[in-house]
Write a protein that holds these residues in place. Structure first.
Motif, PDB file in Angstrom:
ATOM      1  N   ILE A 192      43.438  36.404  35.771  1.00 51.59           N
ATOM      2  CA  ILE A 192      43.044  37.882  35.892  1.00 51.59           C
ATOM      3  C   ILE A 192      44.018  38.560  36.742  1.00 51.59           C
ATOM      4  O   ILE A 192      44.211  39.816  36.274  1.00 51.59           O
ATOM      5  CB  ILE A 192      41.565  37.705  36.358  1.00 51.59           C
ATOM      6  CG1 ILE A 192      40.581  36.907  35.941  1.00 51.59           C
ATOM      7  CG2 ILE A 192      41.069  38.850  36.997  1.00 51.59           C
ATOM      8  CD1 ILE A 192      39.026  36.835  36.258  1.00 51.59           C
ATOM      9  N   THR A 200      46.319  42.108  34.788  1.00 49.89           N
ATOM     10  CA  THR A 200      46.260  43.615  35.352  1.00 49.89           C
ATOM     11  C   THR A 200      47.600  43.925  34.617  1.00 49.89           C
ATOM     12  O   THR A 200      47.726  45.376  34.554  1.00 49.89           O
ATOM     13  CB  THR A 200      46.438  43.786  36.910  1.00 49.89           C
ATOM     14  OG1 THR A 200      47.552  42.977  37.499  1.00 49.89           O
ATOM     15  CG2 THR A 200      45.012  43.041  37.492  1.00 49.89           C
ATOM     16  N   SER A 208      37.476  43.661  26.529  1.00 40.86           N
ATOM     17  CA  SER A 208      38.179  44.481  27.504  1.00 40.86           C
ATOM     18  C   SER A 208      39.385  45.188  26.783  1.00 40.86           C
ATOM     19  O   SER A 208      39.641  46.344  26.976  1.00 40.86           O
ATOM     20  CB  SER A 208      38.752  43.817  28.627  1.00 40.86           C
ATOM     21  OG  SER A 208      37.551  43.408  29.173  1.00 40.86           O
ATOM     22  N   GLN A 244      39.753  49.640  36.662  1.00 44.13           N
ATOM     23  CA  GLN A 244      38.870  48.777  35.898  1.00 44.13           C
ATOM     24  C   GLN A 244      39.601  48.376  34.818  1.00 44.13           C
ATOM     25  O   GLN A 244      40.053  49.415  33.909  1.00 44.13           O
ATOM     26  CB  GLN A 244      37.538  49.346  35.497  1.00 44.13           C
ATOM     27  CG  GLN A 244      36.819  47.983  34.929  1.00 44.13           C
ATOM     28  CD  GLN A 244      35.356  48.772  34.429  1.00 44.13           C
ATOM     29  OE1 GLN A 244      35.062  49.920  34.661  1.00 44.13           O
ATOM     30  NE2 GLN A 244      34.333  47.894  33.835  1.00 44.13           N
ATOM     31  N   TYR A 245      39.950  47.097  34.679  1.00 43.85           N
ATOM     32  CA  TYR A 245      40.453  46.701  33.348  1.00 43.85           C
ATOM     33  C   TYR A 245      39.812  45.603  32.501  1.00 43.85           C
ATOM     34  O   TYR A 245      39.989  45.488  31.353  1.00 43.85           O
ATOM     35  CB  TYR A 245      42.063  46.352  33.662  1.00 43.85           C
ATOM     36  CG  TYR A 245      42.191  44.750  33.850  1.00 43.85           C
ATOM     37  CD1 TYR A 245      42.572  43.834  32.884  1.00 43.85           C
ATOM     38  CD2 TYR A 245      42.066  44.192  35.070  1.00 43.85           C
ATOM     39  CE1 TYR A 245      42.658  42.506  32.998  1.00 43.85           C
ATOM     40  CE2 TYR A 245      42.297  42.866  35.353  1.00 43.85           C
ATOM     41  CZ  TYR A 245      42.572  42.103  34.208  1.00 43.85           C
ATOM     42  OH  TYR A 245      42.976  40.629  34.347  1.00 43.85           O
ATOM     43  N   LEU A 246      38.802  44.976  33.079  1.00 41.36           N
ATOM     44  CA  LEU A 246      37.901  44.016  32.454  1.00 41.36           C
ATOM     45  C   LEU A 246      36.475  44.799  32.251  1.00 41.36           C
ATOM     46  O   LEU A 246      36.187  45.491  33.093  1.00 41.36           O
ATOM     47  CB  LEU A 246      37.705  42.639  33.226  1.00 41.36           C
ATOM     48  CG  LEU A 246      39.075  41.808  33.359  1.00 41.36           C
ATOM     49  CD1 LEU A 246      38.503  40.544  33.828  1.00 41.36           C
ATOM     50  CD2 LEU A 246      39.484  41.765  31.794  1.00 41.36           C
ATOM     51  N   HIS A 287      38.965  38.326  42.401  1.00 41.57           N
ATOM     52  CA  HIS A 287      39.686  38.621  41.343  1.00 41.57           C
ATOM     53  C   HIS A 287      38.432  39.290  40.232  1.00 41.57           C
ATOM     54  O   HIS A 287      38.734  39.980  39.416  1.00 41.57           O
ATOM     55  CB  HIS A 287      40.331  37.386  40.644  1.00 41.57           C
ATOM     56  CG  HIS A 287      41.244  36.867  41.493  1.00 41.57           C
ATOM     57  ND1 HIS A 287      42.565  37.576  41.581  1.00 41.57           N
ATOM     58  CD2 HIS A 287      41.227  35.673  42.214  1.00 41.57           C
ATOM     59  CE1 HIS A 287      43.174  36.945  42.361  1.00 41.57           C
ATOM     60  NE2 HIS A 287      42.602  35.788  42.794  1.00 41.57           N
ATOM     61  N   SER A 300      39.130  43.136  39.094  1.00 40.85           N
ATOM     62  CA  SER A 300      39.040  43.610  37.633  1.00 40.85           C
ATOM     63  C   SER A 300      37.948  44.451  37.194  1.00 40.85           C
ATOM     64  O   SER A 300      38.274  45.178  36.108  1.00 40.85           O
ATOM     65  CB  SER A 300      39.222  42.258  37.014  1.00 40.85           C
ATOM     66  OG  SER A 300      37.924  41.457  36.885  1.00 40.85           O
ATOM     67  N   TRP A 339      46.905  45.349  43.660  1.00 40.14           N
ATOM     68  CA  TRP A 339      46.791  44.742  42.302  1.00 40.14           C
ATOM     69  C   TRP A 339      45.393  45.262  41.793  1.00 40.14           C
ATOM     70  O   TRP A 339      45.174  45.493  40.643  1.00 40.14           O
ATOM     71  CB  TRP A 339      46.723  43.165  42.197  1.00 40.14           C
ATOM     72  CG  TRP A 339      47.853  42.314  42.675  1.00 40.14           C
ATOM     73  CD1 TRP A 339      48.435  42.280  43.893  1.00 40.14           C
ATOM     74  CD2 TRP A 339      48.838  41.976  41.594  1.00 40.14           C
ATOM     75  NE1 TRP A 339      49.704  41.555  43.865  1.00 40.14           N
ATOM     76  CE2 TRP A 339      49.943  41.470  42.609  1.00 40.14           C
ATOM     77  CE3 TRP A 339      49.170  42.047  40.287  1.00 40.14           C
ATOM     78  CZ2 TRP A 339      51.137  40.889  41.971  1.00 40.14           C
ATOM     79  CZ3 TRP A 339      49.972  41.392  39.679  1.00 40.14           C
ATOM     80  CH2 TRP A 339      51.220  40.934  40.493  1.00 40.14           C
ATOM     81  N   TYR A 340      44.354  45.390  42.749  1.00 39.14           N
ATOM     82  CA  TYR A 340      42.702  45.779  42.335  1.00 39.14           C
ATOM     83  C   TYR A 340      42.628  46.834  43.201  1.00 39.14           C
ATOM     84  O   TYR A 340      42.423  46.570  44.629  1.00 39.14           O
ATOM     85  CB  TYR A 340      42.111  44.812  42.541  1.00 39.14           C
ATOM     86  CG  TYR A 340      42.316  43.510  41.833  1.00 39.14           C
ATOM     87  CD1 TYR A 340      41.872  43.322  40.672  1.00 39.14           C
ATOM     88  CD2 TYR A 340      42.672  42.377  42.659  1.00 39.14           C
ATOM     89  CE1 TYR A 340      42.375  41.808  39.740  1.00 39.14           C
ATOM     90  CE2 TYR A 340      43.011  41.196  42.031  1.00 39.14           C
ATOM     91  CZ  TYR A 340      42.771  41.199  40.544  1.00 39.14           C
ATOM     92  OH  TYR A 340      43.131  39.780  39.979  1.00 39.14           O
TER      93      TYR A 340
END
Length: 501
Positions: A240, A244, A271, A318-320, A431, A435, A463-464
């Motif tokens: 995960i 990203t 996603s 947000q990517y998921l 994670h 995500s 990363w997030y």
């Protein structure tokens, strides 16, 4: 004939040097039949058993060696290593001390004694042992490596780097030191150096896990019109994390096959449903390699797309995307009129899990706050912990009993998405929440057990972006972290204010 001139003996020693201990053991045992009183043979037989992890036999033969020769060089050292492997640390220390009395200028035993002190969290004594070994042999790479690990824990980063670089110069293919250098450089946001060392992980902790080795590696992101397979590695959290980077990857004019843990495949498909140049497969699916031009492990995407801090400017937090129908169902089930706060408090990671975990009783100042409804996001059996908190403190932590948090990743993501905020230690929940773009408070250790991607002196994850990092000021002390999180949470009493976090 002396052993040193015996051809069989020389052959057995050569096999042992090559790590072929079954073969060396058989020869040593044959030689022992003709010379059962030879202590050196006993020691070498015991060493072979030890390397084969047959500790009971190793212990028995070592004792016989010492009966024949009580002061035999290296015998007490081997005994200490066996006792260490059998988790008898105090007896192991006594054996090491016996060896030091006999051989005070023997750096190997000091190094192994330092390792044991380190495992016992007696870092000052470990450091002293490593430094003694280095003074005896300045070209001995192993204690340099181990000393660097302790200095890293103490935030003495530059000295740690110097020692690690010296260690890899002294010892060829010192992959454990390469790994430490990779983690240290990456932790300090020194990405170009870090990613270079990170590539060696397939020679150490991921040895034998490299895939598609016959296909050239993708090393030039300017290539176009190629078919590239990106394959999974390490755990779900790592996949995960590196996922990203995929949005940038898909902007290149290539076609991709992305392989993930089967529990994640449907999540990635949903996603990235608008991406037309990519196929997502599970790691148990067959892959037709005939049309693949290049391959890359997903963890190596950083060396192409994340080589400076500027590359972490992420437009979409947000990517998921979670399963909307399941998330909505959980929201209805959890509706209490309070702020739904998902919590996860421990890590099951073998070597550093205890350093990253925070006992639920230490969460009490958080759990006693008014206006919050706490939801269990922790995988594994948490019934006894939750039951104790409820019985002793009248604090209820809601658990969704029918949800398998380990295997049903879709369900866990939906449950996290149904929460208003997440508080978690450094584990896979961080994670998942990051995500999903969920507001997240992350509890991380000061140094011991801290993962490199919760970077040094960073209060938000690069990363997030929705993860706020609450770090210990001192190893093993969590109370200030809990207090700081309480102060943040007390600013919010109603869900509409969550956007302020």
């Amino acid at each position: 004939m002396s052993l040193n001139k015996d051809r069989q003996f020389i052959q057995a020693c050569q096999l042992a040097d090559q790590g072929r201990f079954v073969e060396s053991l058989n020869i040593f045992l044959d030689l022992e039949k003709n010379d059962p009183q030879e202590a050196t043979l006993k020691l070498l037989i015991a060493t072979s058993y030890f390397e084969l992890k047959e500790y009971a036999q190793a212990m028995d033969i070592t004792k016989k060696c010492l009966e024949l020769s009580p002061n035999h060089h290296q015998a007490h050292h081997l005994l200490g290593n066996i006792l260490r492997a059998l988790k008898s640390p105090q007896d192991a220390l006594k054996a090491y001390d016996e060896e030091i009395k006999i051989s005070p200028n023997y750096p190997d035993v000091l190094n192994d004694k330092g390792i044991l002190f380190f495992k016992l969290a007696r870092d000052d004594e470990a450091l002293e042992s490593f430094e003694k070994a280095i003074r005896l042999d300045a070209s001995y790479a192993d204690p340099l490596h181990h000393k660097a690990i302790i200095l890293k824990r103490r935030a003495q980063f530059e000295e740690a780097k110097t020692l690690l670089h010296k260690a890899i110069q002294l010892k060829k293919n010192f992959y454990e030191a390469f790994a430490e250098l990779a983690n240290l450089h990456l932790y300090l946001l020194e990405f170009k150096e870090g990613w270079e060392f990170y590539k060696t992980r397939f020679e150490s902790e991921l040895k034998g896990q490299k895939k598609f080795a016959s296909i050239p590696a993708w090393t030039n992101k300017e290539l176009q019109g190629k078919t590239i397979v990106l394959y999974d590695e390490q755990g779900i959290g790592d996949q995960i994390l590196y996922g990203t980077i995929l949005a940038d990857v898909f902007l290149t004019n290539n076609n991709f096959i992305v392989i993930t843990d089967p529990r994640l495949t449907s999540v990635f498909k949903r996603s990235f449903s608008k991406v037309k140049n990519t196929v997502f497969l599970g790691s148990d699916d067959e892959v037709d390699t005939s049309a693949i031009d290049y391959q890359l492990a997903i963890g190596d995407l950083g060396q192409l797309f994340r080589t400076s801090l500027n590359h972490f400017i992420i437009a979409d937090h947000q990517y998921l995307i979670a399963d909307r129908s399941r998330a909505d169902a959980y929201k209805q089930k959890l509706d209490t009129g309070k702020i739904n706060c998902g919590i996860s408090w421990k890590s099951s990671r073998d070597t550093i899990g205890s350093d990253k975990s925070v006992a639920l009783k230490e969460w009490l100042p958080i759990l006693q706050l008014e206006g919050f409804h706490f939801i269990d996001l922790q995988h594994g059996d948490t019934f006894n912990e939750r039951n104790t908190i409820q019985h002793e403190r009248q604090i209820k932590i809601t658990n969704i009993d029918e949800l398998d948090k380990f295997n049903d990743i879709e369900g866990l993501l939906a449950l996290i998405d149904a929460c208003d905020i997440v508080i978690t230690t450094s584990n896979v929940t961080a994670h998942f929440a990051g995500s999903l773009g969920k507001q997240t408070f992350l509890m991380v250790p000061f140094a011991k057990g801290r993962i490199w991607y919760w970077h040094n002196d960073m209060h938000h994850s690069i990363w997030y972006p929705t993860i706020k990092i609450f770090s210990q000021d001192k190893n093993e002390i969590w109370a200030p972290v809990v207090k700081n999180i309480c102060n943040e949470l007390q600013k919010f009493s109603k869900a509409p204010y969550l956007s302020q976090i």
